[in-house]
Design a protein around this motif. Structure first.
Motif: not given
Length: 199
Positions: A54-57, A31-34, A41-45, A130-134
C-alpha cells in the motif's frame, strides 16, 4: 513465553488467523491510511509485511520487527520492492538517529509491545518535528458491551499472541508526548481506530 517467541511460533499461520478481518476491514483501512504517504517511512512491527503493497513507490520504507520468522514472510513480499528495507529491531530501542522519518506507522502493533509508552517515545524521537504518527489499532472501548467483550477475550489473546485487548492506546500515545490530530472510530463502535498524531 515472550511475545516474540509466540510470534515466531505462529508466523507460518499468522495470515490465516486474521484473514476475515483482513478481507473485510484491514486492507481497506491500510490502503486509505498509507497510499498517500511520501518521504521516509518507518513501519514499526511490520510483521508479515501486509502494509508493504500500500505504500507509494516513491516512499522510502524501513520496516522493523522483533520476530525474525515474521520478517521472513515480509522479505518474501518485499523481494521486488526496491524502496523497502527490513530489519530485525526492538521498537523500544530504535537504532535510528533523532528526526529521521517523515512518518511512523503502526498497524495493530501497540497492543503487543511490552512497554508501549517507551516504544512510542522512541517513535517520537525518530520522527522529524514536521512528521506524523499514523496508527491503526484496536484499543480499549468506551462502550460497556465491547469493554466486557475485550475483558473476556483478553486472557485468551494474551496467551496466544501476547495481545492486550484492554490497552488504552490513545492515552499511551498522549503519555509519550504526542498531540492527537485525528481519532477516527473504524469498526465495532470504537474498538478499531485510526489515530494521527504529531510529535
Amino acid at each position: 513465553m515472550s511475545f516474540v517467541s509466540k510470534y515466531n511460533r505462529i508466523a507460518p499461520i499468522y495470515e490465516l488467523i486474521d484473514l476475515p478481518l483482513e478481507l473485510f476491514f484491514f486492507r481497506k483501512w491500510r490502503k486509505e491510511a498509507l497510499s498517500n504517504l511520501s518521504g521516509k517511512v518507518l513501519d514499526v512491527g511490520v510483521g508479515t509485511g501486509r502494509n508493504l503493497i500500500y505504500y507509494p513507490a516513491g516512499c522510502r520504507v524501513i520496516g522493523i520487527d522483533k520476530s525474525e520468522k515474521m520478517l521472513r514472510k515480509a522479505r518474501e513480499k518485499a523481494k521486488t520492492m526496491k524502496n523497502v528495507t527490513l530489519y530485525p529491531m526492538d521498537a523500544e530501542q530504535l537504532d535510528f538517529p533523532d528526526n529521521s522519518f517523515d512518518y511512523v506507522v503502526t498497524t495493530f502493533v501497540l497492543c503487543t509491545i511490552p512497554d508501549p509508552v517507551k516504544a512510542l517515545k522512541e517513535m517520537k524521537r525518530v520522527l522529524k518535528p514536521s512528521g506524523e504518527l499514523i496508527a491503526l489499532e484496536h484499543v480499549h472501548s468506551s462502550s460497556p458491551f465491547f469493554d466486557l467483550m475485550e475483558h473476556l477475550i483478553n486472557p485468551v489473546l494474551f496467551f496466544l499472541l501476547g495481545d492486550h485487548t484492554t490497552r488504552d492506546t490513545v492515552r499511551n500515545i498522549k503519555k509519550a508526548g504526542f498531540t492527537i490530530k485525528e481519532e477516527k472510530s473504524l469498526a465495532f463502535r470504537d474498538v478499531f481506530r485510526k489515530i494521527r498524531a504529531k510529535p
